[in-house]
Scaffold this active site. Sequence first.
Site, PDB file in Angstrom:
ATOM      1  N   CYS A 178      47.846  40.619  38.548  1.00 50.22           N
ATOM      2  CA  CYS A 178      47.832  42.059  38.819  1.00 50.22           C
ATOM      3  C   CYS A 178      47.352  42.350  40.246  1.00 50.22           C
ATOM      4  O   CYS A 178      46.236  41.985  40.630  1.00 50.22           O
ATOM      5  CB  CYS A 178      46.923  42.758  37.801  1.00 50.22           C
ATOM      6  SG  CYS A 178      46.434  44.427  38.257  1.00 50.22           S
ATOM      7  N   GLY A 179      48.192  43.016  41.027  1.00 52.38           N
ATOM      8  CA  GLY A 179      47.850  43.329  42.417  1.00 52.38           C
ATOM      9  C   GLY A 179      46.620  44.202  42.548  1.00 52.38           C
ATOM     10  O   GLY A 179      45.789  44.017  43.448  1.00 52.38           O
ATOM     11  N   HIS A 180      46.473  45.194  41.657  1.00 51.28           N
ATOM     12  CA  HIS A 180      45.302  46.079  41.712  1.00 51.28           C
ATOM     13  C   HIS A 180      44.021  45.292  41.428  1.00 51.28           C
ATOM     14  O   HIS A 180      42.971  45.568  42.013  1.00 51.28           O
ATOM     15  CB  HIS A 180      45.458  47.214  40.704  1.00 51.28           C
ATOM     16  CG  HIS A 180      46.606  48.131  41.000  1.00 51.28           C
ATOM     17  ND1 HIS A 180      46.683  48.869  42.158  1.00 51.28           N
ATOM     18  CD2 HIS A 180      47.729  48.422  40.297  1.00 51.28           C
ATOM     19  CE1 HIS A 180      47.798  49.585  42.156  1.00 51.28           C
ATOM     20  NE2 HIS A 180      48.451  49.328  41.033  1.00 51.28           N
ATOM     21  N   CYS A 181      44.101  44.321  40.518  1.00 48.58           N
ATOM     22  CA  CYS A 181      42.939  43.480  40.200  1.00 48.58           C
ATOM     23  C   CYS A 181      42.563  42.623  41.408  1.00 48.58           C
ATOM     24  O   CYS A 181      41.378  42.476  41.742  1.00 48.58           O
ATOM     25  CB  CYS A 181      43.233  42.576  39.008  1.00 48.58           C
ATOM     26  SG  CYS A 181      43.744  43.462  37.510  1.00 48.58           S
TER      27      CYS A 181
END
Length: 528
Positions: free
Chosen positions: A72-75
Amino acid sequence: LVLSLAWLGPAAGDEDKDEEVVEEEEKEKKEDEVLSDEIKEEDNVLVLHEHNFARALSEHQLLLVEFYAPWCGHCQQLAPAFAQAATELRNESSPARLGKVDATAQTVLATEFGITSYPTLKLFRDGNRTHPLAYTGRMDSQGIVRWMQRRAGPSATLLQDTDAAAAFVNSQDLVVIGFFKDLRGAAAQAFFEVAAEMVDMPFGVAEAAELFQAYGLSADTVCLFKKFDERQTNFPVDPARGLDTAELTQLLRVHSLRLVMEFTNETSNQIFGAKIPHHMLLFLNKSSSEQLSLRDGFRAAAAGFRGEVLFVVVDVTGHGADVLPFFGMTPADAPTLRLVKMENNRKYQMEQDNFSDSAIRTFIQAVLDGKVKPHLLSAEPPEDWDTRPVKVLVGKTFEQVAFDETKNVFVKFYAPWCPHCQAMAAAWEELAERYKDREDIVIAEMDSTANELENITIHGFPTLHYFPAGPGRKMVEYKGTRDVETFSKFLDNGGTLPVEPPVTKTPGNSTGKEDPSAPGTDESRDEL
C-alpha cells in the site's frame, strides 16, 4: 584420484544433507518466532501478530496500532512519520507506544478488528481489545505525537487561581478555557472529550469561583482567548441541551481562524480544515500598495459572515500563484474577487469587480440566496476535436455531445497531472479505436481542470460517466475495472456490467475485496 573421489564423495553428500537440515531448522525457528508471544521492535514500533497481540495490550496502557499492507502506497508514505512518532514517545518515557500489524498476513486480527482499508489506525487503552478507538489525528509525526500525548495525560490543564489562568491565557496566541461549576458533570466531561481531539490548541479548565468572577462569567462557559481579532469569545453552555461536542468543535475551529486569512503554505490546512461552507477570495498582488489597500473594505465585510463565509487574501505572486489555474486566471487578472461554494467547488464572480465593503456584502448575500449563477470555466474546443477516435469535449460543447439522443456517450473526466489518468490513457485510446466505426457509440474525454459543468460535479480523477441514447438526460457512473475488455463488456451490455462470479480471495488480500489503493479499480483515483 579414485581414492580422492572416494573420500570427497561422502563428504559432498553429507554437506547437502547438512544444508537441508539447516534450512529445515531455520524454517522451524521462524515458525517458532511467529508462534511465540515475544514482541520485537523496528524503529521503536512494536511488530505485532496474532500470538503476541494480547501480551502487547497487557504491557502497554496506550497502544496505537497501524494495520497496514506492505504494497500500500499510503502505508509506505506513513511509515517514516509513524516510526519518528514512536521514537519521540519512547524518548519522553510516555506510557503511549506504537505498534504495527501486517493485515494481509495476520488475517485473524484483520477480521477481528474489521480492517477493510489501509492504513487503519486504532488506539487500544488499558488492555481492552473489544472497543478500540479510531485514530482521528493528522497523518504526520507531530500530529500522531500530540494526539497520543492528549490521551496519555489530562487533556486540559487545571487552573486553580487568577495568576495561573492569566499565565495560561498569555502563554500562546490562542488558548481555550472551560469554566465549569462541577468538573465531574456532563458538560465538563464533554469539554474534556473535545480537548482530547483538538490537539493543536492548548486547553485549560477552571471551577474556582474567583475565576468565574475574574472573567465576567456566572454560568458554565467555554472561552476562546486570542491575541488577534476579538480577544475573548464566550460560548455559554445551554443548561437544557448541555454541551454538544461536535458543535463546540466547529465553533472553536471557526473562531480560532483570523477574520481574514492569508493563503500560505502554513495556513492552507487551517483554511480547508475549518469546513466553512463558502470561501470569499480577494486575489491581489502584494507588491502593489494600491491593491493592498483593498484589504480594508474586504475586512469590513467579513464580520457579518463568520462561520458561513471564510474571507481569504490570495497573493497571486506568492503561494497563491499555484491555485490560479483552478480559477482559469493569471496574475494579470488581479485584483479580483471570487466566491467558492466548497461542497461542489462552484465559483461565483461579480459582473464587474467592486471592492467596497457594501458591494461585497451584497454580492455574498445574493450568492447565498441562490440569486447568482456560477461562473463555469470552459476551454476552447480544438479544431480536430471530433476527428480523432477519442472526442475532446470542453464545457461549451459538452451538452450537445453527451446528451445527443441518438448516441451512447462514454466520457472520461480527467486531470492532466493525475497519474491514474495517465495510466489508463492507452486503454481509453484502444477502446476508442475499437468503437470508432460504431455510429451509436462515442468515446470522449474532458479535462476537468479547465472545464466545468453546471449540473455535474467531479470529485476525483479519473471519473467515468456513461450517457445512454434516448430522452431523459440519463447518466450512469462507471465503477468497474478500468481495462479495455471490461469497458467493452459495459458498452456491449447497454451501460451495465454483466453479472460476474463472486470474487475469490487472492494472496495478500484477506478480504476478497479490491483495496481502494489497488491499481485498476474505480477507487484508484486522485481526489480533488
